[in-house]
Design an enzyme around this catalytic site. Structure first.
Site, mmCIF file in Angstrom:
data_model
loop_
_atom_site.group_PDB
_atom_site.id
_atom_site.type_symbol
_atom_site.label_atom_id
_atom_site.label_comp_id
_atom_site.label_asym_id
_atom_site.label_seq_id
_atom_site.Cartn_x
_atom_site.Cartn_y
_atom_site.Cartn_z
ATOM 1 N N CYS A 225 -62.525 101.886 -42.687
ATOM 2 C CA CYS A 225 -62.242 101.307 -43.991
ATOM 3 C C CYS A 225 -63.480 100.544 -44.438
ATOM 4 C CB CYS A 225 -61.005 100.416 -43.967
ATOM 5 S SG CYS A 225 -61.164 98.927 -42.971
ATOM 6 N N HIS B 240 -57.259 91.258 -47.585
ATOM 7 C CA HIS B 240 -58.300 90.550 -46.844
ATOM 8 C C HIS B 240 -59.605 90.654 -47.614
ATOM 9 C CE1 HIS B 240 -57.994 94.729 -45.456
ATOM 10 N NE2 HIS B 240 -59.294 94.711 -45.271
#
Length: 691
Positions: free
Chosen positions: A426, A609
């Site tokens: 990611c 996040h």
């Protein structure tokens, strides 16, 4: 050679803003119309049945009595249902109620105008009543918006005990004024607009030009701009024509499944790579399931194919014009089955031919284009996965059908090399990829696969020699650039992606050619023992709320209602700030992450996040958990659990990996939804650390 993109001047709209705006309008219209389509289908079936009865019987009393339900259904029920749905989308039940009230006013106003016009005129010169679909799509949301703004004026200012009185009378008084406004103000405007639209369609039909509508409709479908045309114009006009004539060709301008079928059959025979492999299955979905968006990536991969779908669409329209065929009501979704059910009596031959001929013409044109480019396509890179991602981006929200298509393209059935290393990648390599890796480790363990290393990394940190890389749709192309020789698998949800089972099968198949004799060791048996020691399977980890300090009771909350995504981000970041884990700058880093790729994981879980650039804003590792029982719209998906993540090094990954395994189990998620207190929810989350 590099290219630079100039920043838009202040106040200047960015490229694509118009397209996005049209998409939003179309999506909102679709949200009003689609839930009401069952009622439209019921009206169409009732009309078709009574027409057939009238052809075979004369003066049958039950049929004549039932016939009295046809006009009220389309004239009153359907517009009011649309208005109620539109009002509900804007302001829940209060919006739905005032939207329905207001729409009755515009219906009555339109009827009054037409009755005044028809008074004293011979029947041949009289005009039909206007069915207020467009009026409902305007007044339903508008009335709800006004009600919402009015409620906001006196919110928190009403004395206790008077809330119900004020709420009831404010909605009733507003409804009164909206009925008057709709009757005298909007009704003449809508009647005039419908007259203009009908004149335009009549001109196109009378001059044999209606097939030219495909020049606009077919490209609009591919870029998801068709909803505004279909639901804003074609459905209201189709309902008007069907009510007067018994059927309408307008219902078939966009719904003809032959276009997609012909295109996908051409790819099945003359395509290459993943596009050819996935086309047969996609053809079944389009033709029988009516999910047209499945064929859009094939067009985007080769824009010249717009000529094929335009030619096919125009052929279908022209065929229906020749045979004077149409549908009694909207076919939604646009499958061949739905089209046949809605076909008017006496129109079946024309409609079937329109589907067949549109498929044949699309196939022929597409085949010529594919054959012309076949040599170049065989030598070049397979661009199908990228085309699926472009289609998803054009839609503006996630789609399970497009995700499955991307997954089918990305996961090969066999591979020549033994897969020993799988990396979830990611943007940051911290949250979503860590959770996906944990879920896949569990699946490998259940399948008896012990010798495959499953890790997670940031895309920028991919080593360049990985066997298999798993990413979200919007990141796959970046990962290919880092790992050009790897097998790439695209997933839409890290929690419950169906591609995981295909990856397990692929890994198992990769081992079949390797013979292991008695006393011999498998060629891959020594590969990456770290998989067995991965954090997801670690023994006796620290309790989440005690030794680790990463998740404590003060960082767990439960809310009965719903909030916006921005409000949820603010709350989970504020909890992390309160825990001393991050600075105030971390909220903006979370928002920047969402602008890059959604952190929705599936199974109702989002894990916002910060970006890599926000490492300085993180003081210590911590998690914040908030359950929203009303759900949060997370870029088109519903998140019930929002878990904010702040991590220094790998400290947070052990608990996060356990949470991933927990949320991959739908039964466990149901238990988490049933927790009545924050303490109970914390205990359920902490229990995953018991090994």
């Amino acid at each position: 050679m590099s290219t630079a993109t100039a920043e838009p001047a202040e106040g200047q709209k960015q490229p694509g803003a118009l397209r996005v705006g049209i998409q939003k309008v179309g999506s909102f219209m679709s949200g009003m119309i689609m839930p009401v389509v069952p009622a439209l289908i019921a009206w169409g079936l009732l009309t078709a049945v009574l027409v057939n009865i009238a052809q075979w019987t004369t003066g049958w009393a039950p049929a004549e009595a039932l016939d009295t339900a046809i006009f009220p259904m389309i004239h009153y029920l359907l517009p009011i249902l649309i208005a109620v749905q539109g009002g509900k989308m804007v302001y829940e039940t209060r919006g739905a109620v005032v939207g329905g009230i207001a729409t009755l006013g515009v219906i009555a106003g339109s009827d009054y105008i037409i009755e005044q016009f028809n008074a004293g005129r011979p029947e041949a010169e009289q005009i039909e009543y206007v069915h207020m679909f467009i009026g409902a799509m305007i007044l339903g949301p508008l009335a709800a918006w006004i009600m919402k703004k009015l409620d906001g004026l006196w919110e928190g200012k009403i004395k206790a005990g008077f809330e119900m009185l004020v709420n009831m009378f404010s909605a009733g008084i507003l409804g009164f004024f909206l009925v008057i406004g709709g009757f005298f103000g909007l009704a003449p405007v809508i009647n005039g607009l419908m007259n203009v639209l009908e004149s335009i369609v009549g001109f196109l039909v009378d001059n044999g030009l209606l097939p030219l509508a495909s020049v606009i409709i077919e490209p609009a479908k591919v870029f998801f701009l068709n909803n505004a045309i279909n639901h804003g114009v074609l459905t209201p006009l189709g309902a008007q024509e069907s009510s007067a004539e018994g059927s309408s060709i307008l219902y078939l301008l966009e719904a003809n499944p032959g276009v997609g079928l012909g295109l996908l059959l051409a790819f099945s025979i003359f395509g290459v790579g993943a596009a050819r492999a996935t086309a047969p299955g996609a053809a079944v979905i389009v033709f029988l399931g009516g999910i047209h968006e499945v064929y859009f990536p094939y067009v985007l991969m080769k824009p010249a194919l717009l000529l094929a779908v335009i030619a096919g669409g125009a052929t279908g329209v022209g065929t229906n014009m020749v045979f004077d065929s149409g549908l009694v009501s909207a076919a939604a979704p646009g499958s061949f089955i739905a089209v046949m059910i809605m076909t008017a009596s006496g129109s079946h031959l024309g409609v079937i031919l329109s589907v067949v001929l549109s498929a044949a013409v699309t196939f022929a044109v597409a085949a010529l284009i594919l054959l012309k480019d076949r040599k170049k396509d065989l030598e070049g890179a397979d661009e199908f996965t990228s085309a699926v991602a472009k289609t998803a981006a054009a839609k503006g929200k996630s789609s399970g059908h497009l995700s499955n298509l991307a997954g089918a393209a990305a996961v090969p059935a066999q591979t020549e090399k033994v897969i020993q290393q799988v990396i979830f990648a990611c943007d940051a390599g911290m949250g979503s990829s860590a959770m996906g890796a944990s879920v896949l480790r569990k699946k490998f363990k259940a399948a008896g696969i012990q010798d495959v290393e499953v890790t997670n990394k940031a895309i920028a940190a991919l080593p360049g020699h990985t066997d298999l890389v798993i990413t979200q749709e919007s990141l796959t192309d970046r990962a290919r650039g880092q790992e050009p020789n790897a097998i790439h698998v695209t997933v839409d949800s890290f929690m419950n992606a169906p591609e995981y089972d295909e990856v397990v099968e692929l890994v198992q198949n990769s081992r079949q050619p390797v013979a292991v004799g008695a006393g011999e060791e498998s060629a891959s048996s020594s590969a990456a023992p770290a998989a067995a020691e991965a954090p997801a399977e670690a023994e006796a980890p620290a309790e989440a709320g005690e030794e680790s300090g990463i998740l404590t009771l003060s960082q767990v909350r439960i809310h009965s209602g719903s909030v916006t995504q921005e409000e949820a981000l603010a709350e989970v970041s504020q909890i992390l700030i309160g825990a001393g884990a991050v600075t105030e700058d971390y909220l903006q880093a979370m928002k920047d992450r969402e602008d890059t790729v959604s952190t929705f994981m599936g199974n109702g879980l989002a894990i916002p996040h910060g970006t890599n650039d926000a490492k300085d804003a993180v003081k210590t590792s911590a998690l914040s958990v908030v359950r929203y029982d009303g759900g949060v719209d997370w870029a088109g998906d519903q998140a019930d659990f929002v878990i904010g993540i702040a991590g220094v090094g790998d400290e947070h990954l052990e608990i996060l990996s356990k949470i991933a395994v927990l949320f991959a189990d739908e039964d466990e998620v149901a238990k988490l939804r049933g927790a009545s207190t924050e303490d109970e929810l914390l205990q359920m989350l902490s229990a995953v650390n018991d090994g």
